[in-house]
Scaffold this motif. Structure first.
Motif, PDB file in Angstrom:
ATOM      1  N   GLU A 140       0.832  -1.199   0.000  1.00  0.00           N
ATOM      2  CA  GLU A 140       0.000   0.000   0.000  1.00  0.00           C
ATOM      3  C   GLU A 140       0.881   1.270   0.000  1.00  0.00           C
ATOM      4  O   GLU A 140       0.672   2.178  -0.792  1.00  0.00           O
ATOM      5  N   GLY A 141       1.850   1.299   0.886  1.00  0.00           N
ATOM      6  CA  GLY A 141       2.749   2.449   0.963  1.00  0.00           C
ATOM      7  C   GLY A 141       3.645   2.552  -0.262  1.00  0.00           C
ATOM      8  O   GLY A 141       3.946   3.650  -0.731  1.00  0.00           O
ATOM      9  N   GLN A 142       4.071   1.391  -0.779  1.00  0.00           N
ATOM     10  CA  GLN A 142       4.932   1.400  -1.964  1.00  0.00           C
ATOM     11  C   GLN A 142       4.158   1.907  -3.178  1.00  0.00           C
ATOM     12  O   GLN A 142       4.710   2.620  -4.020  1.00  0.00           O
ATOM     13  N   TYR A 197       1.934   4.017   6.841  1.00  0.00           N
ATOM     14  CA  TYR A 197       1.416   5.225   7.504  1.00  0.00           C
ATOM     15  C   TYR A 197       2.262   6.442   7.128  1.00  0.00           C
ATOM     16  O   TYR A 197       1.746   7.531   6.910  1.00  0.00           O
ATOM     17  N   VAL A 198       3.584   6.237   7.061  1.00  0.00           N
ATOM     18  CA  VAL A 198       4.469   7.349   6.717  1.00  0.00           C
ATOM     19  C   VAL A 198       4.186   7.827   5.288  1.00  0.00           C
ATOM     20  O   VAL A 198       4.118   9.029   5.026  1.00  0.00           O
ATOM     21  N   THR A 240       6.993  -3.357  -8.471  1.00  0.00           N
ATOM     22  CA  THR A 240       5.705  -3.605  -9.125  1.00  0.00           C
ATOM     23  C   THR A 240       4.577  -2.856  -8.397  1.00  0.00           C
ATOM     24  O   THR A 240       3.645  -2.379  -9.035  1.00  0.00           O
ATOM     25  N   ALA A 241       4.696  -2.740  -7.072  1.00  0.00           N
ATOM     26  CA  ALA A 241       3.686  -1.972  -6.338  1.00  0.00           C
ATOM     27  C   ALA A 241       3.742  -0.502  -6.749  1.00  0.00           C
ATOM     28  O   ALA A 241       2.712   0.160  -6.913  1.00  0.00           O
ATOM     29  N   GLY A 242       4.967   0.009  -6.946  1.00  0.00           N
ATOM     30  CA  GLY A 242       5.120   1.392  -7.408  1.00  0.00           C
ATOM     31  C   GLY A 242       4.463   1.587  -8.763  1.00  0.00           C
ATOM     32  O   GLY A 242       3.781   2.589  -9.005  1.00  0.00           O
ATOM     33  N   LEU A 243       4.637   0.588  -9.648  1.00  0.00           N
ATOM     34  CA  LEU A 243       4.018   0.668 -10.976  1.00  0.00           C
ATOM     35  C   LEU A 243       2.490   0.724 -10.860  1.00  0.00           C
ATOM     36  O   LEU A 243       1.822   1.412 -11.640  1.00  0.00           O
ATOM     37  N   GLU A 258      -5.822  12.284  -2.518  1.00  0.00           N
ATOM     38  CA  GLU A 258      -5.700  11.787  -1.141  1.00  0.00           C
ATOM     39  C   GLU A 258      -5.490  10.270  -1.121  1.00  0.00           C
ATOM     40  O   GLU A 258      -6.089   9.549  -1.903  1.00  0.00           O
ATOM     41  N   PRO A 259      -4.623   9.803  -0.203  1.00  0.00           N
ATOM     42  CA  PRO A 259      -4.232   8.399  -0.203  1.00  0.00           C
ATOM     43  C   PRO A 259      -5.411   7.434  -0.118  1.00  0.00           C
ATOM     44  O   PRO A 259      -5.394   6.385  -0.764  1.00  0.00           O
TER      45      PRO A 259
END
Lengths: 350, 289
Positions: free
Chosen positions: A89-91, A152-153, A253-256, A271-272
């Protein structure tokens, strides 16, 4: 009752046990529907009618499948190596941040824009996850906790950016960044939200990682590290390097996936909670269902895409909280890991 | 001086749910079972406590609220116990699933309590003192009683404990359920005392911080008191300094999570992981080395 080991379980047994586990999971979630005050059959019928039996529903399922596919293929590799990345999720968010940064601030020739955004996104996700791998390797910090905390960060980072330095000029109410230019947006299938280049990328990655895992030396090493760390040490395969490699791949891959969401659908950094409806967590089930085979993610990602889209339908049609998706994910995960004992053992009544 | 005392009081108040949840997680980890589901069990406890205290339109039973929360946490932990102890599944993944289920079910069933106020709520003093007492009790349990020794042996070397005639599975089940009940209690503190109300997502990562705190304090119940007060102080400063300094509020919001990573890294640097129970995270199967 006792357990009797099965030396050579057939592949058919694996399929059967998995299907039984899924059936049990759907029955248990039915119990939760009932506790909420909704007939389980009615709930499942609403979900199916709004998704598979509806032409617009199909598109929703496909749109939800894309990030799950991208994250899922990376996670299936990571779980196989016993690197528990819970922070996709964060990535995803970090990928979106870097892609948006390139789109908003880096003057590039239009043709190079999208590839540069994708590259930046993969890099962002990879670094975010690589940090957890580095901490695990150097200071033996549990990666489950670090990747989770970094979620969270990342959320705070996105909010800070769109509320501060990257705040859009036309913001009222909801905060977001400026809109991307036309050439910074991914093409979609006509009249839908399905950004097909990312979908194609996911399919290619699934097949590529399957080949990497089962047809290359690196893949062999990753499998040994995951299945038998003792043997890996004996063979001189460094565990830490394996962790770093899978962390960079799964984070990438999460970033993609984050790139796909903002360049394909929202066309701005938002917003996240709007950007990702828990894709990083749902993809854990996608990967676990695939049992360490990246190519199988091609089947399991649409299944969870269906559940995410079904959750949307329940929210719109019956005003049910989207949390139902968490219930599905958790119960399915329970059923899957609980059933694993029966892959290698048979229950005998004495 | 008054400022310092006030800060300490707020730190204790905020550290209390952390301490209770941390002690619960510590208890089952000493018996060899990791439960990452603390966040989910806290959410369930918070909801169960609030629902019983609120009843139908605010006339619920405050005395029954706390046992109800502990029951909810304990039942959720029982599920984790069944999957990891009896079915011998991966403890980390099972805990993760429990977090998802707990947050999901609490969010769904709690919808009708969203935003309702609880006018009659318990004082925080007994909870704070109770949490500290619990830490002392656990320290005594582990260092000076037969039960504590049995729990520790089951966490360090279950095969040897089994050989000595201890019931490994029963001890582990007991520790896991007790740990879950404490997580539920920590949740009830949030919804009955600290807030007093229910909102989806009100645990806000506290359960995860509690899990990390167990490692930070080296599985020692007495040190858990100081760890919890330290994080409580941090939360106090976060609210206190927000808006006063030029630092964006998002920095403060992410501070606890960054700090968790930092303390885990520091624990790693000090070789704290060596304090972990030897059989932590490993299912016990008779007749296997």
């Amino acid at each position: 009752m006792r357990l009797e080991p099965l030396p050579n379980p057939s592949p058919l047994r694996s399929v059967g046990v998995t299907l039984l586990a899924l059936g049990l999971a759907f029955a248990l979630v039915g119990g939760v529907f009932w506790a909420y005050g909704l007939g389980p059959l009615e709930a499942y019928r609403t979900m199916l009618e709004g998704t598979l039996l509806d032409p617009r529903g199909w598109q929703e399922v496909l749109r939800r499948t894309i990030p799950l596919l991208l994250i899922g293929v990376g996670l299936s590799l990571a779980f196989r190596t016993q690197f528990y990345n819970i922070g996709a999720e964060g990535q995803l968010l970090l990928g979106a941040v870097l892609a948006a940064g390139v789109a908003l601030f880096l003057p590039l020739p239009p043709a190079l824009s999208l590839p540069a955004m994708a590259l930046a996104a993969a890099l962002g996700g990879a670094l975010w996850c690589g940090l957890a791998a580095w901490l695990k390797n150097r200071l033996s910090v549990n990666e489950i906790l670090t990747t989770l905390m970094l979620n969270y960060v990342a959320q705070s980072l996105v909010i800070y950016l769109i509320n501060g330095p990257w705040r859009g000029k036309d913001v009222r109410g909801y905060i977001y960044s400026d809109r991307f230019a036309e050439h910074q947006q991914l093409p979609v299938l006509l009249g839908t939200n399905v950004h097909w280049p990312t979908l194609a990328l996911g399919v290619v990655l699934a097949l590529l990682l399957q080949l990497l895992l089962f047809r290359s030396t690196l893949g062999f090493r990753l499998r040994v590290v995951g299945e038998n760390p003792g043997a890996a040490r004996y063979l001189g395969i460094p565990q830490s390097r394996a962790f770093l490699v899978v962390a960079l791949i799964t984070g990438g891959t999460a970033g993609l996936a984050g790139f796909g969401e903002i360049a394909g659908i929202h066309h701005r950094l938002i917003e996240p909670t709007q950007l990702s409806s828990g894709y990083g967590f749902t993809a854990i089930i996608v990967a676990w269902l695939a049992r360490g085979h990246p190519a199988l993610v091609l089947l399991t990602a649409p299944l969870m895409g269906l559940i995410l889209a079904g959750g949307d339908v329940l929210k719109v049609a019956l005003n049910m909280p989207f949390r139902i998706v968490d219930v599905f994910s958790g119960v399915m995960l329970f059923a899957l890991i609980g059933s694993e004992l029966f892959l290698h053992y048979r229950l005998r009544l004495r | 001086m008054e400022e310092v005392l006030n800060a300490l009081a707020r730190a204790l108040s905020f550290g209390t749910p952390l301490l209770i949840a941390c002690l619960g997680a510590l208890l089952n980890e000493r018996a060899g079972v990791v439960n990452l589901g603390v966040e989910g069990m806290m959410a369930l406890g918070a909801l169960a406590g609030f629902a019983v205290a609120y009843g139908e339109g605010g006339n619920g039973n405050l005395w029954l609220a706390v046992p109800a929360a502990m029951l909810a946490g304990g039942l959720a932990a029982l599920l984790h116990g069944f999957v990891t102890i009896t079915l011998q599944a991966n403890q980390f993944v099972s805990g993760l699933a429990l977090s998802m289920v707990g947050l999901g079910v609490a969010g769904l069933l709690g919808k009708r309590y969203e935003g309702l106020p609880l006018f009659d709520h318990p004082p925080e003093g007994p909870f704070i003192l109770g949490a500290i007492g619990l830490a002392l009790l656990l320290a005594f349990l582990f260092s000076a009683t037969r039960l504590g020794l049995a729990l520790r042996s089951v966490g360090e070397n279950p095969a040897a404990a089994d050989l000595l005639g201890l019931n490994v599975l029963a001890l582990r089940y007991g520790a896991v359920v007790a740990g879950g009940a404490l997580a539920g209690l920590a949740g009830a503190y949030l919804s009955l005392v600290y807030r007093p109300s229910w909102t989806d997502g009100m645990t806000a990562g506290l359960g995860w911080i509690a899990v990390a705190l167990v490692i930070f304090v080296g599985w020692n119940p007495l040190r858990a008191i100081f760890g919890a007060v330290f994080f409580g102080l941090l939360y106090y400063l976060q609210f206190r300094l927000q808006g006063q300094s030029g630092i964006p509020s998002e920095v403060f919001a992410s501070l606890p999570y960054l700090l968790v990573i930092l303390v885990l890294a520091l624990s790693g640097l000090r070789g704290q992981q060596g304090n972990a129970p030897e059989a932590l995270g490993k299912p016990y199967r008779r007749g296997e080395r």
